[in-house]
Design a protein around this motif. Structure first.
Motif, PDB file in Angstrom:
ATOM      1  N   ALA A  46       1.059  -1.811  -0.481  1.00 21.29           N
ATOM      2  CA  ALA A  46       0.578  -0.231  -0.029  1.00 21.29           C
ATOM      3  C   ALA A  46       1.148   1.016   0.154  1.00 21.29           C
ATOM      4  O   ALA A  46       0.676   2.544   0.147  1.00 21.29           O
ATOM      5  CB  ALA A  46      -1.158   0.313   1.273  1.00 21.29           C
ATOM      6  N   SER A  47       2.063   0.828  -0.665  1.00 20.85           N
ATOM      7  CA  SER A  47       2.756   2.242  -0.362  1.00 20.85           C
ATOM      8  C   SER A  47       2.167   3.182  -1.140  1.00 20.85           C
ATOM      9  O   SER A  47       2.963   4.848  -1.092  1.00 20.85           O
ATOM     10  CB  SER A  47       4.853   2.105  -0.676  1.00 20.85           C
ATOM     11  OG  SER A  47       4.726   1.036  -1.904  1.00 20.85           O
ATOM     12  N   SER A  48       1.505   3.182  -3.102  1.00 32.74           N
ATOM     13  CA  SER A  48       1.160   4.111  -3.164  1.00 32.74           C
ATOM     14  C   SER A  48       0.227   4.766  -2.900  1.00 32.74           C
ATOM     15  O   SER A  48       0.402   5.671  -3.039  1.00 32.74           O
ATOM     16  CB  SER A  48       0.582   3.423  -4.315  1.00 32.74           C
ATOM     17  OG  SER A  48      -0.453   2.070  -3.934  1.00 32.74           O
ATOM     18  N   LEU A  49      -0.219   3.985  -1.747  1.00 32.23           N
ATOM     19  CA  LEU A  49      -1.417   4.536  -1.182  1.00 32.23           C
ATOM     20  C   LEU A  49      -0.003   5.763  -0.188  1.00 32.23           C
ATOM     21  O   LEU A  49      -0.979   7.014   0.341  1.00 32.23           O
ATOM     22  CB  LEU A  49      -2.324   4.288  -0.542  1.00 32.23           C
ATOM     23  CG  LEU A  49      -2.976   4.752   0.288  1.00 32.23           C
ATOM     24  CD1 LEU A  49      -4.408   5.256  -0.403  1.00 32.23           C
ATOM     25  CD2 LEU A  49      -3.695   4.125   1.052  1.00 32.23           C
ATOM     26  N   LEU A  50       0.109   5.120   0.805  1.00 29.21           N
ATOM     27  CA  LEU A  50       1.106   5.868   2.061  1.00 29.21           C
ATOM     28  C   LEU A  50       1.885   6.600   1.826  1.00 29.21           C
ATOM     29  O   LEU A  50       2.105   7.937   2.701  1.00 29.21           O
ATOM     30  CB  LEU A  50       1.253   4.602   3.127  1.00 29.21           C
ATOM     31  CG  LEU A  50      -0.106   3.842   3.718  1.00 29.21           C
ATOM     32  CD1 LEU A  50       0.257   2.292   4.178  1.00 29.21           C
ATOM     33  CD2 LEU A  50      -0.819   4.413   4.575  1.00 29.21           C
ATOM     34  N   LEU A  51       2.795   6.627   0.885  1.00 32.07           N
ATOM     35  CA  LEU A  51       4.054   7.413   1.003  1.00 32.07           C
ATOM     36  C   LEU A  51       3.752   8.350   0.178  1.00 32.07           C
ATOM     37  O   LEU A  51       4.174   9.839   1.384  1.00 32.07           O
ATOM     38  CB  LEU A  51       5.207   6.451  -0.083  1.00 32.07           C
ATOM     39  CG  LEU A  51       6.445   6.903  -0.057  1.00 32.07           C
ATOM     40  CD1 LEU A  51       6.896   7.621   1.952  1.00 32.07           C
ATOM     41  CD2 LEU A  51       7.346   7.233  -0.649  1.00 32.07           C
ATOM     42  N   PRO A  52       2.171   8.619  -0.617  1.00 32.79           N
ATOM     43  CA  PRO A  52       2.041  10.501  -1.318  1.00 32.79           C
ATOM     44  C   PRO A  52       1.536  10.653  -0.124  1.00 32.79           C
ATOM     45  O   PRO A  52       1.709  12.165   0.187  1.00 32.79           O
ATOM     46  CB  PRO A  52       1.313  10.280  -2.212  1.00 32.79           C
ATOM     47  CG  PRO A  52       1.877   8.261  -2.572  1.00 32.79           C
ATOM     48  CD  PRO A  52       1.937   8.409  -1.777  1.00 32.79           C
ATOM     49  N   ARG A  53       0.619  10.519   1.163  1.00 31.55           N
ATOM     50  CA  ARG A  53       0.213  10.856   2.085  1.00 31.55           C
ATOM     51  C   ARG A  53       0.932  10.846   3.044  1.00 31.55           C
ATOM     52  O   ARG A  53       0.774  12.346   3.406  1.00 31.55           O
ATOM     53  CB  ARG A  53      -0.632   9.787   2.954  1.00 31.55           C
ATOM     54  CG  ARG A  53      -1.972  10.160   2.614  1.00 31.55           C
ATOM     55  CD  ARG A  53      -2.885   9.129   2.846  1.00 31.55           C
ATOM     56  NE  ARG A  53      -4.082   9.159   2.959  1.00 31.55           N
ATOM     57  CZ  ARG A  53      -4.990   8.079   2.862  1.00 31.55           C
ATOM     58  NH1 ARG A  53      -5.134   7.197   4.118  1.00 31.55           N
ATOM     59  NH2 ARG A  53      -6.153   7.719   1.819  1.00 31.55           N
ATOM     60  N   VAL A  54       2.063  10.467   3.972  1.00 28.95           N
ATOM     61  CA  VAL A  54       3.307  10.453   4.373  1.00 28.95           C
ATOM     62  C   VAL A  54       3.998  11.383   3.643  1.00 28.95           C
ATOM     63  O   VAL A  54       4.610  12.941   4.855  1.00 28.95           O
ATOM     64  CB  VAL A  54       4.165   9.438   4.482  1.00 28.95           C
ATOM     65  CG1 VAL A  54       5.350   9.528   5.592  1.00 28.95           C
ATOM     66  CG2 VAL A  54       2.844   8.409   5.562  1.00 28.95           C
ATOM     67  N   ALA A  55       4.427  11.442   2.396  1.00 28.35           N
ATOM     68  CA  ALA A  55       5.772  12.824   1.965  1.00 28.35           C
ATOM     69  C   ALA A  55       4.979  13.573   1.331  1.00 28.35           C
ATOM     70  O   ALA A  55       6.362  14.779   1.136  1.00 28.35           O
ATOM     71  CB  ALA A  55       6.808  11.689   1.172  1.00 28.35           C
ATOM     72  N   GLY A  56       4.894  13.594   0.521  1.00 25.05           N
ATOM     73  CA  GLY A  56       3.530  14.705  -0.173  1.00 25.05           C
ATOM     74  C   GLY A  56       3.813  14.357  -1.580  1.00 25.05           C
ATOM     75  O   GLY A  56       4.560  13.370  -2.187  1.00 25.05           O
ATOM     76  N   TYR A  57       2.624  14.754  -2.992  1.00 27.83           N
ATOM     77  CA  TYR A  57       2.977  13.184  -3.484  1.00 27.83           C
ATOM     78  C   TYR A  57       4.202  13.476  -4.633  1.00 27.83           C
ATOM     79  O   TYR A  57       4.539  12.511  -5.078  1.00 27.83           O
ATOM     80  CB  TYR A  57       2.052  14.219  -5.140  1.00 27.83           C
ATOM     81  CG  TYR A  57       2.054  13.699  -6.507  1.00 27.83           C
ATOM     82  CD1 TYR A  57       1.256  12.286  -6.548  1.00 27.83           C
ATOM     83  CD2 TYR A  57       2.750  13.282  -7.452  1.00 27.83           C
ATOM     84  CE1 TYR A  57       1.642  11.408  -7.796  1.00 27.83           C
ATOM     85  CE2 TYR A  57       2.820  12.975  -8.033  1.00 27.83           C
ATOM     86  CZ  TYR A  57       2.132  11.563  -8.282  1.00 27.83           C
ATOM     87  OH  TYR A  57       2.166  10.934  -9.757  1.00 27.83           O
ATOM     88  N   THR A  58       4.745  14.719  -4.904  1.00 24.89           N
ATOM     89  CA  THR A  58       5.743  14.713  -5.493  1.00 24.89           C
ATOM     90  C   THR A  58       7.064  14.103  -5.190  1.00 24.89           C
ATOM     91  O   THR A  58       8.135  13.100  -6.226  1.00 24.89           O
ATOM     92  CB  THR A  58       6.591  16.489  -5.803  1.00 24.89           C
ATOM     93  OG1 THR A  58       6.851  16.907  -4.339  1.00 24.89           O
ATOM     94  CG2 THR A  58       5.534  17.500  -6.791  1.00 24.89           C
ATOM     95  N   LEU A  59       7.477  14.551  -3.383  1.00 23.39           N
ATOM     96  CA  LEU A  59       8.931  13.282  -3.336  1.00 23.39           C
ATOM     97  C   LEU A  59       8.781  11.977  -3.361  1.00 23.39           C
ATOM     98  O   LEU A  59       9.499  11.347  -3.765  1.00 23.39           O
ATOM     99  CB  LEU A  59       9.114  13.654  -1.551  1.00 23.39           C
ATOM    100  CG  LEU A  59       9.950  14.894  -1.231  1.00 23.39           C
ATOM    101  CD1 LEU A  59       9.988  14.790   0.068  1.00 23.39           C
ATOM    102  CD2 LEU A  59      11.071  14.498  -1.952  1.00 23.39           C
TER     103      LEU A  59
END
Ligand code: COA
Length: 256
Positions: free
Chosen positions: A139-152
């Motif tokens: 679920a990193s495609s969901l969680l990483l943008p949430r945690v770090a913001g989309y561009t990062l």
């Protein structure tokens, strides 16, 4: 039973240690099963009040074992990797991670399911899914943008280049950076502090924080694995993994 995962119990903390240093703690199906078994045992044991996941000096995990990927691709819901991901993402007890070195692929994405992550100042992180002709999991495609913001998140998931501990900290993947030889002890002490707190309060607090995203996370993992399974069986992924073991750059231009 594999000896590549060591499970210890002390001070109310279950420590799950990845113990395959010669392969940088790359995770095989047997290791996922052992970790899922340990998490199930922690769930059912009232004496375990917190969980610590750690690697060995210099390596948290090189991610999924690439040879295992080719031999036993995880294409279904009952694959050991998915059993492990379900167990960690639904753990009711606090999960702490200690990252003393390199963290690749699931070595980084599993951190998104932990409640506190401590890392060595020298640790490095990477999400080379596209470089391996794969797509994100856990679920990193969901969680990483949430945690770090989309561009990062997009930069890390699309380019797949390694990033350092300072950047991981800035992105919100890691709580705190420590000298490499102190990180395991610090993370254990934090887990022991959690283990001494009222379990009922921790359980309710964690459930309240996670409730809104529980179903979304489970659904995204199922969706990702459908794509992941197909990509893994495609010739591009074979080329990427063969190239890794042959210590050469993959040639993706041969594919349309
Ligand atoms: N699967 C299987 N074997 C792996 C592995 C993996 N994911 N990662 C490392 N290894 C093995 C190497 O083949 C090597 O084995 P050998 O000694 O028999 O040749 C050994 O572990 C040490 O790795 P090496 O590459 O020499 O260490 P390093 O310190 O130079 O680099 C990494 C460490 C983790 C950066 C590098 O090994 C790597 O990029 N691994 C692949 C990571 C990956 O793509 N994971 C999957 C993500 S989905």
């Amino acid at each position: 039973m594999t000896t590549d995962i060591l499970v210890e119990r002390a001070s109310g903390v279950m420590t799950i240690a990845l113990n395959r240093p010669d392969k940088k703690n790359a995770i095989t199906s047997a290791m996922y099963s052992a970790m899922a078994d340990a998490l199930d045992a922690a769930r059912d044991d009232a004496g375990i009040r917190a969980i610590l996941i750690r690697g060995t000096p210099g390596a948290f995990s090189a991610g999924n074992d690439l040879e295992d990927f080719m031999k036993a691709p995880p294409t279904s819901d009952d694959a050991p990797v998915l059993r492990f991901l379900r167990a960690i993402s639904t753990a009711q007890k606090p999960v702490v991670a200690s990252v003393a070195g390199v963290a690749v692929g699931i070595g980084t994405t599993l951190l998104l399911h932990c409640d506190a992550v401590y890392a060595a100042q020298t640790a490095t992180f990477s999400l080379p899914f596209a470089q391996l002709a794969l797509c994100p999991e856990a679920a990193s495609s969901l969680l990483l943008p949430r945690v770090a913001g989309y561009t990062l998140a997009a930069e890390k998931l699309l380019l797949g280049e390694p990033f350092d501990a300072t950047e991981a900290h800035r992105m919100g993947i890691v709580n705190r950076l420590l000298p490499a030889d102190e990180v395991d002890a610090f993370a254990f002490a934090q887990a022991a502090k959690l283990a001494a707190l009222p379990a009922s309060s921790l359980r309710v607090t964690k459930a309240l924080m996670k409730r809104a995203s529980d179903e979304e996370i489970a659904q995204r993992m199922r969706e990702e694995i459908l794509h992941f399974g197909k990509l893994l069986l495609a010739p591009e992924a074979r080329e990427a993994m063969t190239a890794f073991f042959q210590k050469r750059k993959p040639d993706f231009k041969q594919f349309d």
